[in-house]
Design a protein around this motif. Sequence first.
Motif, PDB file in Angstrom:
ATOM      1  N   ARG A 152       0.818  -1.125   0.105  1.00 14.93           N
ATOM      2  CA  ARG A 152      -0.172   0.054   0.000  1.00 14.93           C
ATOM      3  C   ARG A 152       0.747   1.277  -0.132  1.00 14.93           C
ATOM      4  NH1 ARG A 152      -3.448  -2.459   4.837  1.00 14.93           N
ATOM      5  NH2 ARG A 152      -4.520  -3.910   3.789  1.00 14.93           N
ATOM      6  N   ARG A 153       0.603   2.153  -0.957  1.00 17.82           N
ATOM      7  CA  ARG A 153       1.378   3.464  -0.837  1.00 17.82           C
ATOM      8  C   ARG A 153       1.584   3.869   0.301  1.00 17.82           C
ATOM      9  NH1 ARG A 153       1.157   7.334  -5.673  1.00 17.82           N
ATOM     10  NH2 ARG A 153       0.225   5.743  -6.623  1.00 17.82           N
ATOM     11  N   GLY A 154       2.597   4.357   0.631  1.00 17.34           N
ATOM     12  CA  GLY A 154       3.065   4.953   1.989  1.00 17.34           C
ATOM     13  C   GLY A 154       3.061   4.231   3.128  1.00 17.34           C
ATOM     14  N   SER A 155       2.373   2.990   3.061  1.00 13.99           N
ATOM     15  CA  SER A 155       2.493   2.209   4.212  1.00 13.99           C
ATOM     16  C   SER A 155       3.762   1.585   4.871  1.00 13.99           C
ATOM     17  CB  SER A 155       1.724   0.940   3.799  1.00 13.99           C
ATOM     18  OG  SER A 155       1.626   0.028   5.124  1.00 13.99           O
ATOM     19  N   LEU A 156       3.913   1.474   6.170  1.00 13.77           N
ATOM     20  CA  LEU A 156       5.280   1.105   6.498  1.00 13.77           C
ATOM     21  C   LEU A 156       4.969  -0.557   6.920  1.00 13.77           C
ATOM     22  CD1 LEU A 156       6.198   4.022   8.735  1.00 13.77           C
ATOM     23  CD2 LEU A 156       7.462   3.408   6.497  1.00 13.77           C
ATOM     24  N   VAL A 157       3.781  -1.065   7.041  1.00 12.68           N
ATOM     25  CA  VAL A 157       3.660  -2.389   7.495  1.00 12.68           C
ATOM     26  C   VAL A 157       3.900  -3.415   6.388  1.00 12.68           C
ATOM     27  CG1 VAL A 157       1.857  -3.766   8.625  1.00 12.68           C
ATOM     28  CG2 VAL A 157       1.964  -1.276   9.137  1.00 12.68           C
ATOM     29  N   VAL A 158       4.827  -4.395   6.619  1.00 17.33           N
ATOM     30  CA  VAL A 158       4.982  -5.052   5.639  1.00 17.33           C
ATOM     31  C   VAL A 158       4.244  -6.690   5.656  1.00 17.33           C
ATOM     32  CG1 VAL A 158       7.252  -4.395   4.936  1.00 17.33           C
ATOM     33  CG2 VAL A 158       7.094  -5.844   6.733  1.00 17.33           C
ATOM     34  N   ASN A 159       3.581  -6.930   6.890  1.00 17.18           N
ATOM     35  CA  ASN A 159       3.176  -8.047   7.427  1.00 17.18           C
ATOM     36  C   ASN A 159       2.177  -8.446   6.383  1.00 17.18           C
ATOM     37  OD1 ASN A 159       3.872  -6.270   9.974  1.00 17.18           O
ATOM     38  ND2 ASN A 159       4.085  -8.458  10.590  1.00 17.18           N
ATOM     39  N   SER A 160       2.234  -9.803   5.859  1.00 17.44           N
ATOM     40  CA  SER A 160       1.298 -10.391   4.734  1.00 17.44           C
ATOM     41  C   SER A 160      -0.146 -10.384   5.410  1.00 17.44           C
ATOM     42  CB  SER A 160       1.632 -11.795   4.591  1.00 17.44           C
ATOM     43  OG  SER A 160       1.885 -12.442   5.513  1.00 17.44           O
ATOM     44  N   SER A 161      -0.264 -10.355   6.607  1.00 19.08           N
ATOM     45  CA  SER A 161      -1.626 -10.187   7.291  1.00 19.08           C
ATOM     46  C   SER A 161      -2.239  -8.843   7.237  1.00 19.08           C
ATOM     47  CB  SER A 161      -1.661 -10.765   8.741  1.00 19.08           C
ATOM     48  OG  SER A 161      -0.490 -10.107   9.527  1.00 19.08           O
ATOM     49  N   GLN A 162      -1.311  -7.689   6.934  1.00 13.41           N
ATOM     50  CA  GLN A 162      -1.706  -6.882   6.806  1.00 13.41           C
ATOM     51  C   GLN A 162      -1.513  -5.760   5.699  1.00 13.41           C
ATOM     52  OE1 GLN A 162      -2.460  -4.661  10.395  1.00 13.41           O
ATOM     53  NE2 GLN A 162      -2.833  -6.820  10.658  1.00 13.41           N
ATOM     54  N   GLY A 163      -1.679  -6.418   4.678  1.00 10.43           N
ATOM     55  CA  GLY A 163      -1.735  -6.086   3.313  1.00 10.43           C
ATOM     56  C   GLY A 163      -0.237  -5.840   2.736  1.00 10.43           C
ATOM     57  N   GLY A 164       0.676  -6.713   3.153  1.00  7.78           N
ATOM     58  CA  GLY A 164       1.885  -6.735   2.962  1.00  7.78           C
ATOM     59  C   GLY A 164       2.128  -8.004   1.677  1.00  7.78           C
ATOM     60  N   GLY A 165       3.392  -7.832   0.990  1.00  4.33           N
ATOM     61  CA  GLY A 165       3.407  -8.708   0.071  1.00  4.33           C
ATOM     62  C   GLY A 165       4.805  -9.119   0.112  1.00  4.33           C
ATOM     63  N   GLY A 166       5.437  -9.871  -1.168  1.00  2.00           N
ATOM     64  CA  GLY A 166       6.771 -10.382  -1.046  1.00  2.00           C
ATOM     65  C   GLY A 166       7.500 -10.148  -2.095  1.00  2.00           C
ATOM     66  N   LYS A 167       8.757 -10.412  -2.117  1.00  2.00           N
ATOM     67  CA  LYS A 167       9.495 -10.003  -3.222  1.00  2.00           C
ATOM     68  C   LYS A 167      10.799 -10.843  -3.377  1.00  2.00           C
ATOM     69  CE  LYS A 167      10.429  -5.180  -4.602  1.00  2.00           C
ATOM     70  NZ  LYS A 167      10.226  -5.034  -6.029  1.00  2.00           N
ATOM     71  N   ASP A 168      11.530 -11.260  -4.214  1.00  4.89           N
ATOM     72  CA  ASP A 168      12.505 -12.220  -4.235  1.00  4.89           C
ATOM     73  C   ASP A 168      13.740 -11.296  -3.940  1.00  4.89           C
ATOM     74  OD1 ASP A 168      14.060 -14.304  -4.541  1.00  4.89           O
ATOM     75  OD2 ASP A 168      14.162 -14.481  -6.648  1.00  4.89           O
ATOM     76  N   LEU A 169      14.513 -11.770  -3.306  1.00 10.36           N
ATOM     77  CA  LEU A 169      16.007 -11.094  -2.738  1.00 10.36           C
ATOM     78  C   LEU A 169      17.162 -11.857  -3.406  1.00 10.36           C
ATOM     79  CD1 LEU A 169      17.190  -8.737  -0.884  1.00 10.36           C
ATOM     80  CD2 LEU A 169      17.856 -10.849   0.292  1.00 10.36           C
ATOM     81  N   TRP A 170      17.550 -11.046  -4.387  1.00 10.81           N
ATOM     82  CA  TRP A 170      18.836 -11.639  -5.190  1.00 10.81           C
ATOM     83  C   TRP A 170      20.122 -11.108  -4.329  1.00 10.81           C
ATOM     84  CZ3 TRP A 170      17.897 -11.147 -11.042  1.00 10.81           C
ATOM     85  CH2 TRP A 170      16.861 -11.834 -11.368  1.00 10.81           C
ATOM     86  N   VAL A 171      21.088 -12.088  -3.949  1.00 12.51           N
ATOM     87  CA  VAL A 171      22.245 -11.859  -3.258  1.00 12.51           C
ATOM     88  C   VAL A 171      23.266 -12.213  -4.401  1.00 12.51           C
ATOM     89  CG1 VAL A 171      24.046 -12.258  -1.554  1.00 12.51           C
ATOM     90  CG2 VAL A 171      21.341 -12.308  -0.946  1.00 12.51           C
ATOM     91  N   LEU A 172      23.967 -11.246  -4.871  1.00 17.51           N
ATOM     92  CA  LEU A 172      25.071 -11.637  -6.031  1.00 17.51           C
ATOM     93  C   LEU A 172      26.147 -12.506  -5.512  1.00 17.51           C
ATOM     94  CD1 LEU A 172      25.283  -8.136  -7.716  1.00 17.51           C
ATOM     95  CD2 LEU A 172      23.387 -10.086  -7.657  1.00 17.51           C
ATOM     96  N   ALA A 173      26.877 -13.204  -6.516  1.00 13.97           N
ATOM     97  CA  ALA A 173      27.689 -14.168  -6.052  1.00 13.97           C
ATOM     98  C   ALA A 173      29.063 -13.411  -5.478  1.00 13.97           C
ATOM     99  CB  ALA A 173      27.963 -15.026  -7.340  1.00 13.97           C
ATOM    100  N   GLU A 174      29.352 -12.464  -6.246  1.00 15.19           N
ATOM    101  CA  GLU A 174      30.465 -11.648  -5.891  1.00 15.19           C
ATOM    102  C   GLU A 174      30.198 -10.177  -6.315  1.00 15.19           C
ATOM    103  OE1 GLU A 174      33.921 -12.324  -8.881  1.00 15.19           O
ATOM    104  OE2 GLU A 174      33.057 -14.111  -7.864  1.00 15.19           O
ATOM    105  N   ASP A 175      30.622  -8.997  -5.866  1.00 14.99           N
ATOM    106  CA  ASP A 175      30.489  -7.682  -6.256  1.00 14.99           C
ATOM    107  C   ASP A 175      30.574  -7.564  -7.740  1.00 14.99           C
ATOM    108  OD1 ASP A 175      29.636  -6.668  -3.865  1.00 14.99           O
ATOM    109  OD2 ASP A 175      31.623  -5.896  -3.143  1.00 14.99           O
ATOM    110  N   ASP A 176      30.075  -6.535  -8.119  1.00 12.50           N
ATOM    111  CA  ASP A 176      30.240  -5.919  -9.554  1.00 12.50           C
ATOM    112  C   ASP A 176      29.990  -6.965 -10.643  1.00 12.50           C
ATOM    113  OD1 ASP A 176      32.719  -4.097 -11.330  1.00 12.50           O
ATOM    114  OD2 ASP A 176      30.438  -4.214 -11.312  1.00 12.50           O
ATOM    115  N   GLN A 177      29.120  -7.651 -10.410  1.00 11.00           N
ATOM    116  CA  GLN A 177      28.602  -8.955 -11.417  1.00 11.00           C
ATOM    117  C   GLN A 177      28.171  -8.305 -12.910  1.00 11.00           C
ATOM    118  OE1 GLN A 177      28.647 -12.532 -11.804  1.00 11.00           O
ATOM    119  NE2 GLN A 177      30.290 -12.149 -10.702  1.00 11.00           N
ATOM    120  N   SER A 178      27.593  -7.175 -12.603  1.00  9.98           N
ATOM    121  CA  SER A 178      26.646  -6.460 -13.857  1.00  9.98           C
ATOM    122  C   SER A 178      27.704  -6.187 -14.992  1.00  9.98           C
ATOM    123  CB  SER A 178      26.109  -5.249 -13.375  1.00  9.98           C
ATOM    124  OG  SER A 178      26.828  -4.427 -12.810  1.00  9.98           O
TER     125      SER A 178
END
Lengths: 486, 320
Positions: free
Chosen positions: A455-481
């Motif tokens: 929700r725009r402006g919301s700080l509550v990330v809990n799924s029970s309160q309108g939050g969602g999820g995202k995939d988090l990518w941790v890069l194998a090593e720095d500067d992969q791009s």
Amino acid sequence: MDFDDYNLDAENYDEMFLPDGVPREHSRLLHETLRKLSAEELGSIQERITRSFLNEGITFTVYGDEEADERIIPIDCLPRILSDAEWRKLEAGLTQRLGALNRFLEDIYNEARIIADGVIPVEMVRGCPQYRIEMRGFSASHGTWVAICGTDLVRTNDGFMVLEDNLRVPSGVSYMVANRKAVKASLRRLYRKTGVQEVEHYGRILLKTLRELAPRGNSDPCIALLTPGVYNSAFYEHLFLAREIGAELVEGRDLLVNNGFVYMRTTAGLRRVDVIYRRVDDDFLDPLVFRADSLLGVPGLLHAYKLGNVALVNSPGTGVADDKSVYAYVPDMIRYYLGEEPLLANVKTYICRRPKDLEYTLDNLENLVVKRVGESGGYGMLVGPHSTPEERETYAKQVRANPADFISQPVLALSRAPCLIEGRAEPRHVDLRPFVLHGCETRIVPGAFCRVALRRGSLVVNSSQGGGGKDLWVLAEDDQSSGQSE
Amino acid sequence: MLSRSAEGLYWMGRYFERAEHLCRLLRWQVEILVDRPIREIYFGWSRIYMSLNRQPPGGRLELLGSDDYTLADAYTLAGDLTFENSDSIWSCFALGRENARQMRHCISAEMWTCLNLAYLRLRKSSIPEIWKTAPESFYAATASEINTFSGVAEATMYRDEGWHFLQLGRFIERAQCSTALLLSQLAIAKLRDVSFDADWTSLLRVCQAYDAYNRNYSVDVQPRRVLDLLVTDPSLHNSLCCSLEAAAAELDAIGPGPQEHSSAAARRMAGRMSALIQNDWPDRDDHEALLEQVRQSGWELHDLVIAAYVNYAIEDSPAR
């Protein structure tokens, strides 16, 4: 998709862009790829991901909402990226923190040196409802009270901070794996080029951890995952984990204790259980010791655990260390037990049982987030800047009546990451919950359940309160791009 | 295997088999609404409700002379059997799917996805929607989805105890559904004093045995031959003897439970039922009595299975 209207502000750290609007080094490839995709293409990717969750029944339940059984968590298709260097810092901080928390639990249920030495007031520990007097004098195998920890982290312009430790039955890890599977399948070339560290081996690491905790060094223990049952909001996750580690998914009614050993009822008779990964709260675990009306637990389970005949993961009594008041003392625990400075900062916390903190909290309600120490999931919380004077007044009465039940914290300017909202990239606040495992040693899968306040402006990330999820990518090593794009 | 998981898989097999059986019954029943006489339509509804041992909405069925009433009743009865009563297609499917959801770690991912897709489609269906076009296609599609699920299970599920309990549930339910249907057919035919070829033809169609009958006996439909085919033909996949033999084989594959005498009793019961059909059926004329005996034994077999593997006394159980 263009980012021309993407709203950057100096107050909130942006996960993709520098303050001047240039993509951060590790997000450059993602940015370029997204720019080349049309809104329709991204919409179709988003639709495919949502549909895959629905078709595969990757769901959760919202308490108190009869219509909402088997609801899917909204997943945003745009991944959030962390560099390897950023991850390593988090990993070190999380390892340090769990080490101190395990030492704290071993201490307070035995010698209680930390209390005797005046580092933490006795009332903080013994006054906490999650302190289990039944565990006094118990020493956990390998000192591991908490084998599975989900730590909530947020980022501000000052860096990462720990918002909360979840030391009882942390959930969300199945979404870390499911999000990865879905997003990876939809952004295949980008994923390959970006060089992302894997998270799908979480089950193997969990199994290794559970085996290390088996009684008497049994190298091939019988492992069961104890679930409250199909009506629990995290039931999908229980199924997922049982499948990943090849454990039986049991309910309390499937288990019994005989002569201090735990057995499960199988088609071939009773089979002894060595390790129980329990997803049932302490209160319901053993009706002979905790809540007598519990139908979810197993009579005599705690006795079997204390005899060392079965391993319970996590141990009963760990809730005292993730109490929202005790949280404020974790940096002191790190210094006290490990002789080190904390690598991850805490959020400034006002403990309302202290008169000064209470006064400050009541005087500044409109600027603070006030939380009940015993609640989780975003329930029972007042977000000062988003509240009405009436709400604050009502809440203040509750705080005055039971100050020990509340803490307050400043409103954090949580970092934001671009999300696909109605065909456009818009910034939304995010946090992350990595999962730390500890049997004989600490292991962390390079990833997390990244939650997003949709929700725009919301700080509550809990799924029970309108939050969602995202995939988090941790890069194998720095500067992969590499500058190449999809 | 955990007893509760075995029971869940067993019930899953039973519910999907029941749902598929109902789909076949209703598919044929709504097909004959188009061009068959009212008497035949009435017979079809009576046979379905009697075989389910349920009362229709309103308490009883009436043979009305008007097409308008017959078609209006059909809408109500189809709604009842598709969505509303506790033995409806939707109820059986949802219960089977609920068992699958709870036992998801015991079945293959492919099975779950296949099932969930069918569930999501069914959840959106309603009798007004189904009735708008060709309702028989809804029942055909649903039966086909259940058959696809069985095929996916066949192709992907690990052949452990869970598989055998799933199959056991299917075969016991299939035997029970077939027996109940045949008993209803005989009971209604007896009430009438007159045997209509059409009623026996429709029975063959409902049991997917029409082609097999024609191949064996030509199009000349004789009740005795129909019964023989549906009960004793070893080449008809869903004949009663095949279902009972398959159930006995599944029990053999599962092996002894914690109390040997209890699981042996279940195996003996399955063997007796199978022998009764194979040995006694050809020489006996009291087919109703024999089928009733099979039906009673089927209930007992269910109780014996649950007692042997699920609700056994803990005191007598060896601990490992």
